[in-house]
Design a protein around this motif. Structure first.
Motif, short mmCIF file in Angstrom:
data_model
loop_
_atom_site.label_atom_id
_atom_site.label_comp_id
_atom_site.label_asym_id
_atom_site.label_seq_id
_atom_site.Cartn_x
_atom_site.Cartn_y
_atom_site.Cartn_z
N LEU A 47 12.27 78.73 25.06
CA LEU A 47 12.87 78.23 26.30
C LEU A 47 13.38 79.45 27.05
CD1 LEU A 47 13.76 75.83 28.06
CD2 LEU A 47 15.96 75.90 26.88
N GLN A 48 12.83 79.67 28.24
CA GLN A 48 13.25 80.83 29.03
C GLN A 48 14.13 80.36 30.19
OE1 GLN A 48 13.06 83.56 27.70
NE2 GLN A 48 11.03 84.22 27.06
N LEU A 49 14.27 81.18 31.22
CA LEU A 49 15.21 80.83 32.29
C LEU A 49 14.81 79.58 33.06
CD1 LEU A 49 16.25 84.23 33.91
CD2 LEU A 49 17.35 82.96 32.08
N HIS A 50 13.54 79.51 33.47
CA HIS A 50 13.12 78.44 34.38
C HIS A 50 12.40 77.30 33.69
CE1 HIS A 50 13.89 81.54 37.33
NE2 HIS A 50 13.00 82.31 36.74
N ALA A 51 11.90 77.56 32.51
CA ALA A 51 11.01 76.58 31.87
C ALA A 51 10.76 77.02 30.43
CB ALA A 51 9.68 76.52 32.62
N TYR A 52 9.90 76.28 29.75
CA TYR A 52 9.43 76.72 28.44
C TYR A 52 8.42 77.85 28.65
CZ TYR A 52 11.58 72.55 26.48
OH TYR A 52 12.48 71.61 26.10
N LEU A 418 14.59 90.00 33.79
CA LEU A 418 15.50 88.91 34.18
C LEU A 418 14.86 87.90 35.14
CD1 LEU A 418 18.38 87.87 33.78
CD2 LEU A 418 19.12 89.36 35.63
N ASP A 419 13.67 88.17 35.62
CA ASP A 419 13.00 87.15 36.44
C ASP A 419 12.55 85.96 35.60
OD1 ASP A 419 12.92 87.93 39.27
OD2 ASP A 419 12.10 89.78 38.43
N PHE A 420 12.36 86.17 34.30
CA PHE A 420 11.89 85.09 33.44
C PHE A 420 12.67 84.96 32.13
CE2 PHE A 420 8.15 86.14 36.00
CZ PHE A 420 7.71 84.88 36.38
N ALA A 422 15.20 84.93 28.99
CA ALA A 422 16.57 84.50 28.70
C ALA A 422 17.39 85.62 28.04
CB ALA A 422 16.54 83.27 27.80
N ARG A 427 16.33 93.01 35.93
CA ARG A 427 14.92 92.78 36.25
C ARG A 427 14.07 94.02 35.94
NH1 ARG A 427 15.64 90.99 42.25
NH2 ARG A 427 17.44 92.34 41.95
N ASP B 11 10.52 69.23 30.28
CA ASP B 11 9.73 70.27 30.94
C ASP B 11 10.48 71.58 31.15
OD1 ASP B 11 11.49 69.47 32.86
OD2 ASP B 11 9.99 68.82 34.32
N GLY B 12 11.73 71.66 30.70
CA GLY B 12 12.47 72.91 30.83
C GLY B 12 13.07 73.16 32.20
N VAL B 14 15.34 73.64 35.31
CA VAL B 14 16.77 73.94 35.38
C VAL B 14 17.49 72.80 36.11
CG1 VAL B 14 18.50 75.56 36.27
CG2 VAL B 14 16.31 76.42 35.40
N ARG B 76 21.71 86.37 36.82
CA ARG B 76 20.90 85.52 35.94
C ARG B 76 20.90 84.08 36.44
NH1 ARG B 76 21.10 82.21 31.20
NH2 ARG B 76 19.83 83.07 29.49
N ILE B 79 19.09 83.61 39.74
CA ILE B 79 17.62 83.56 39.54
C ILE B 79 17.22 82.20 38.96
CG2 ILE B 79 15.71 84.54 38.19
CD1 ILE B 79 17.02 87.32 38.64
#
Lengths: 557, 101
Positions: A47-52, A418-420, A422, A427, B11-12, B14, B76, B79
């Protein structure tokens, strides 16, 4: 290429079914996140910042056209039209829904691929020289041994819960293109005086927060002993590696704290118990795996030189690309081609679904259906007839992949940052893009010569900054991004760890700082043929500190 | 000032906890709290949603409000709220008119 046998197919299919069931039970709430997290990690799902994020294994970086097309299909169908090739020669997709991952894994299994052991405290994807089987300077193809290690290490019950992740790399040439000395185990395939194959074994290298260069603990290990010796190393590590502190759990810390001599003694003692067991590789087994990697039949193509001569006269762009991105092959009529994924201002390692399909077509038509991913985040066509190079170049131009910058300053390794990610503190990609734009002129890049620039967005060093000739490490300081510059690192057969040159730079200052370093080098090199790394080793950090800080007394930030 | 954020399980994506107890996909819909009692209330709601397998990775995040707009203090979280700064056409920013400055 290796082809799955019945057992491999059944094994991967069973894993897809098992994980599909686990995902369904997680989505229905039957199992908790705490229970599910280790299961998803065993299958490459983060699991990363925006999604899996799904990390897919590409064993020793070798792919067929069919497999590359499947990656394009996955990018298009389940993701956002692109993928990111990594420094473990793998690919990552940044946007898959958890609910889609079983379907992705089924698609992958249909082309003999999976995401097993791309995460977790196990033996990760074994990497190899991306020119394996093609390089003019190798004694033998290292990939059969990487495949043997892959089979042995896949869900190995004893080594699935190690103190920490474990990375192995193999090279078959004196010139190390696989960075073996910054791996947990590095294997250098070589021949002894009697002409027999074996390995120099390096242990305890790594980057991260405590970078260490591996120690050579065996100068020649006969090939038949590969698994017994590796098992001995793993056993000693599994038993004595630290589990009390995640940051001290890699084998490099064990080597450092135990001492190379004592650790070697322990490994050799364990090996003595294992040497005559079922782990000894029968010659017939090695040769059987080797046959999977039999080189394509390379017919004579003596027409190449005349075609190349004319084509270079006709196209300056082609001539430059030929000089920069094409390397000597063991067969004089052939060459190995680096397809740069580092166009000006682009994201290192990213390729769109359209580009993946185009590259698959090129490999099928001109490259014996074979592709490689390099740990430097480029793609490779290992076997192309010199007579076909112009056609390959034209096809690459068509899909925007003909940048002639292999090994130049814009051929940057960068982690997702840091764009993706966790884990990241800063960046990486925008820094890479800005440097790439600043040095956009290929003429200027060629004048600078070979220069390996590598960027990480946190101390875990996925962007290999410790072994960059110029390394950049992003940190967070007082809530803002700050970039430390290291100089003098190298990840080849003369591996060295870069030294921090002084206090860090704000995001808007870092490209200027890199330019200052480069200009300083150009001003002091003894001749245009003295590479940056050689000049740095000759003069040390002082002139660079002086140029960056106006003093040689720059304190590290 | 704090808000509660998480990633949607399926789906992750945010998400932030909104005043009506739903998980909003837009930062500006988040409930902003200022007292330890309210923080505890958000955290309890987060724990419940985690247990109910709606979301994962639940965290309180520090924010500031300027001109009526919520802005996370850490890069963080900025973003996470918009998408990768490298891909203006991807992530939440692609759906709104305000990508990274």
């Amino acid at each position: 290429m290796y082809r799955y046998d019945e057992f491999d197919h059944a094994f991967v299919d069973a894993r897809v079914s098992e994980f599909s069931d686990q995902v369904a039970r997680r989505l229905s709430g039957e199992i908790t996140e705490d229970a599910f997290k280790p299961l998803r990690l065993m299958n490459g799902v983060y699991l990363q910042l925006h999604a899996y994020m799904l990390r897919i294994a590409i064993p020793y970086g070798t792919l067929s056209s069919k497999q590359m097309r499947m990656l394009a299909h996955i990018a298009r169908t389940y993701d956002k039209g692109y993928g990111h090739f990594t420094t473990r020669q793998n690919i990552q997709f940044n946007w898959p829904a958890l609910s889609d991952i079983p379907a992705v894994l089924r698609d992958l299994a249909s082309v003999e691929m999976h995401a097993i052991q791309t995460s977790g405290n196990c033996i990760r994807n074994v990497t190899a020289d991306h020119f394996a089987g093609a390089a003019a300077d190798e004694v033998a193809d290292p990939r059969p041994y990487a495949e043997i290690l892959r089979q042995w290490s896949s869900v190995h019950p004893e080594f699935s819960f190690l103190p920490r992740k474990f990375k192995i790399a193999v090279t078959g040439a004196e010139r190390d293109r696989a960075a073996i000395q910054v791996h947990d185990i590095g294997l250098h395939l070589k021949k002894n005086a009697a002409g027999e194959l074996g390995f120099a074994v390096y242990v305890g290298g790594g980057q991260g927060r405590t970078p260490m260069i591996a120690k050579k603990i065996r100068d020649f290990l006969p090939e038949k002993d590969l698994l017994s010796y590796t098992t001995a190393v793993m056993r000693v590590y599994n038993l004595h590696g630290r589990r009390d502190n995640k940051y001290k759990a890699r084998i490099k810390i064990l080597v450092h704290e135990t001492g190379t001599e004592e650790l070697t003694r322990q490994i050799e003692a364990e090996f003595a118990h294992l040497v005559d067991t079922e782990l000894k590789l029968p010659d017939t087994d090695i040769r059987a795996i080797e046959r999977y990697f039999a080189p394509p039949v390379l017919v004579e193509r003596p027409d190449g030189e005349a075609i190349l001569k004319q084509a270079q006269l006709d196209s300056r762009g082609f001539a430059e690309w030929l000089k920069q991105n094409v390397v000597t092959h063991r067969h004089p009529d052939y060459a190995a081609v680096t397809i740069s994924l580092k166009g000006v201002g682009e994201i290192p390692g990213d390729a769109t679904d359209v580009q993946m399909d185009a590259v698959a077509d090129i490999a099928e038509r001109y490259g014996f259906d074979e592709l490689r991913v390099s740990h430097e985040q480029n793609l490779i066509l290992p076997h192309v007839a010199r007579a076909d190079l112009k056609a390959v170049y034209d096809a690459l131009v068509e899909t925007g992949l003909a940048t002639a910058n292999s090994n130049l300053i814009s051929d940057i390794i960068a982690c997702p940052g840091l764009d993706f990610c966790a884990l990241a503190n800063a960046r990486s990609i925008p820094v890479a893009q800005d440097i790439s734009r600043r040095f956009a002129s290929l003429e200027r890049q060629r004048e600078i010569g070979e220069l390996k620039l590598k960027i990480s967005g946190c101390i875990n060093a996925c962007g290999h900054h410790h072994v960059g000739h110029i390394g950049i490490l992003g940190v967070e300081k007082k809530g803002a991004e700050l970039y430390q510059i290291t100089l003098g690192g190298s990840g080849d057969e003369h591996t060295s760890i870069g030294e921090i040159v002084g206090r860090g730079f704000a995001p808007e200052e870092v490209t200027d700082a890199v330019e200052t370093v480069v200009e300083t080098y150009l001003g002091l090199r003894s001749s245009p043929s003295e590479r940056f790394i050689d000049a740095y080793r000759r003069v040390g950090a002082a002139p660079f500190k002086e140029a960056l800080y106006g003093t040689t007394d720059a304190k590290a930030a | 000032m704090k808000i509660l954020t998480a990633n949607r399980l399926v789906d992750g994506e945010v998400v932030w906890l909104a005043p009506d107890g739903s998980w909003a996909t837009e930062l500006q819909s988040a409930e902003v709290v200022q007292t330890p009692e309210d923080e505890a209330r958000l955290q309890a709601a987060g724990k419940h949603a985690l247990a109910a397998s709606l979301v994962v990775d639940v965290n309180l995040v520090e924010v500031s409000i300027a001109d009526g707009t919520i802005r996370p203090n850490r890069l963080r979280e900025q973003i996470r709220a918009l998408g990768p700064t490298t891909h203006p056409s991807l992530g939440k920013q692609a759906r709104s008119a305000s990508p990274h400055a």
